[in-house]
Design an enzyme around this catalytic site. Structure first.
Site, PDB file in Angstrom:
ATOM      1  N   LYS A  12     -13.159   3.536 -16.992  1.00 15.94           N
ATOM      2  CA  LYS A  12     -13.962   3.433 -16.890  1.00 15.94           C
ATOM      3  C   LYS A  12     -14.257   2.049 -16.887  1.00 15.94           C
ATOM      4  CE  LYS A  12     -15.044   6.753 -20.005  1.00 15.94           C
ATOM      5  NZ  LYS A  12     -14.944   7.397 -20.731  1.00 15.94           N
ATOM      6  N   GLN A  52     -15.228   5.629 -27.295  1.00 14.41           N
ATOM      7  CA  GLN A  52     -14.300   6.943 -26.479  1.00 14.41           C
ATOM      8  C   GLN A  52     -14.076   7.627 -27.622  1.00 14.41           C
ATOM      9  OE1 GLN A  52     -13.594   7.037 -23.560  1.00 14.41           O
ATOM     10  NE2 GLN A  52     -12.897   8.750 -23.986  1.00 14.41           N
ATOM     11  N   ASP A  88     -23.631   7.303 -22.911  1.00 11.69           N
ATOM     12  CA  ASP A  88     -23.121   8.494 -23.016  1.00 11.69           C
ATOM     13  C   ASP A  88     -24.104   9.490 -22.869  1.00 11.69           C
ATOM     14  OD1 ASP A  88     -19.842   8.241 -22.608  1.00 11.69           O
ATOM     15  OD2 ASP A  88     -19.762   7.146 -24.162  1.00 11.69           O
TER      16      ASP A  88
HETATM   17  N1  GUN Z   1     -14.226  11.443 -24.781  1.00 15.19           N
HETATM   18  C1  GUN Z   1     -13.600  12.254 -23.329  1.00 15.19           C
HETATM   19  N2  GUN Z   1     -14.912  12.508 -22.297  1.00 15.19           N
HETATM   20  C2  GUN Z   1     -15.696  11.297 -22.895  1.00 15.19           C
HETATM   21  C3  GUN Z   1     -16.734  10.880 -23.385  1.00 15.19           C
HETATM   22  O1  GUN Z   1     -17.898  11.568 -21.808  1.00 15.19           O
HETATM   23  N3  GUN Z   1     -17.314   9.542 -23.606  1.00 15.19           N
HETATM   24  C4  GUN Z   1     -16.463   9.042 -24.231  1.00 15.19           C
HETATM   25  N4  GUN Z   1     -17.655   7.894 -25.400  1.00 15.19           N
HETATM   26  N5  GUN Z   1     -15.836   9.763 -25.127  1.00 15.19           N
HETATM   27  C5  GUN Z   1     -15.080  11.234 -24.247  1.00 15.19           C
END
Ligand code: GUN
Length: 285
Positions: free
Chosen positions: A52, A96, A119
């Site tokens: 990211k 995350q 998200d």
């Molecule tokens: N863990 C697995 N997929 C995601 C996601 O799309 N966003 C976040 N914040 N954590 C994750």
């Protein structure tokens, strides 16, 4: 033999659009910033967060990383979220998941300002998705929809079977398919006759979290197969939820792992971060 849907190529086109818009904002004196919080040292999460960050850098989005130790308390985490909520130069906040067991994920998600919730996990944004006017679309399901659109695969009237009912993927995926007039079935671990239901799918989305869960006998001829899985068997290489080699000859189109849905998730996160910055600066999206 099914067409391989190239998530890297489609995500590159989305990211190029986002990069252009980020530059246009920069020319108006507006920067775009994403704050990413990672608690602990889960290796898979570390990889996702690194990817990211790299995507942000490539697109001209400022990324601010907050790497917290595994023993961070709920109070400490919530106070960081609150600080990021209040800082006007932070446009998006992503924590995350999964968090270490002693932390309350729901409370953290609820604490993130809905306007910065790139998200789309906050209940306010989840409600927006449900009624079809969400500002932020959940990254992975939105990435899947973008892939279908890019490939000219129409959803209207099709039987779409989603395997998995998580809040992050399965449930919002079903909603986005429904909004495009798909006839949607959600399957899960308690579903009876799973194989038979899957075989009737025109579009089959696997979001189970089990390597090679979808076998050839679960796929009807000509189905479109979307693999959301990201499984790392001990010592083995990254592998999806679909037995790719066996299913590819039956499907009309299929996403590989890696190089399928994964890159799309990141591209849609970049788009949501741009959207957040535009809205916070009074611009239309
Ligand atoms: N863990 C697995 N997929 C995601 C996601 O799309 N966003 C976040 N914040 N954590 C994750």
């Amino acid at each position: 033999m099914g067409k391989r849907i190239d998530g890297n190529a489609i995500s590159a086109s989305v990211k190029a659009e986002v990069a252009n818009e980020v530059e246009a904002l920069r020319n108006k004196g507006i920067s775009v910033t994403l704050a990413v919080i990672l608690v602990g040292e889960d290796p898979a999460s570390q990889i996702y967060v690194r990817n990211k960050k790299r995507a942000c850098e490539a697109l001209g989005i400022i990324s601010e990383e907050h790497l917290l130790p595994a023993d961070t308390t709920q109070e400490q985490l919530l106070s960081l979220v609150e600080e990021l909520n209040l800082r006007p130069e932070i446009n998006g906040i992503l924590c995350q998941l999964p968090l270490p067991k002693h932390l309350d994920e729901k409370a953290v998600i609820n604490a993130i300002s809905p306007q910065k919730d790139v998200d789309a996990f906050h209940p306010q944004n989840v409600g927006g998705i449900m009624i079809g006017d969400g500002v932020f679309l959940p990254c992975t399901p939105a990435g899947v929809m973008k892939m279908l659109e890019y490939e000219g695969i129409s959803v209207a009237g099709k039987h779409c079977v989603v395997i998995g009912r998580s809040n992050i993927v399965g449930k919002p995926m079903a909603m986005l398919l429904l909004h495009q007039n798909g006839t949607v079935t959600i399957c899960h671990s308690k579903t009876q006759n799973l194989k038979e239901i899957c075989r009737t799918a025109d579009i089959l989305v696997a979001a189970v979290g089990k390597a090679k869960f979808v076998t050839a006998d679960m796929v009807g001829p000509g189905a479109v197969v979307i693999d959301v899985g990201m499984n790392r068997p001990a010592g083995g290489k990254l592998c999806g939820d679909v037995d790719f080699e066996a299913v590819e000859p039956i499907a009309s189109a299929i996403t590989p792992v890696p190089g399928g849905v994964g890159p799309m998730t990141i591209a849609m996160l970049m788009r949501n971060t741009l959207t957040a910055a535009k809205l916070q600066n009074g611009l239309s999206v």
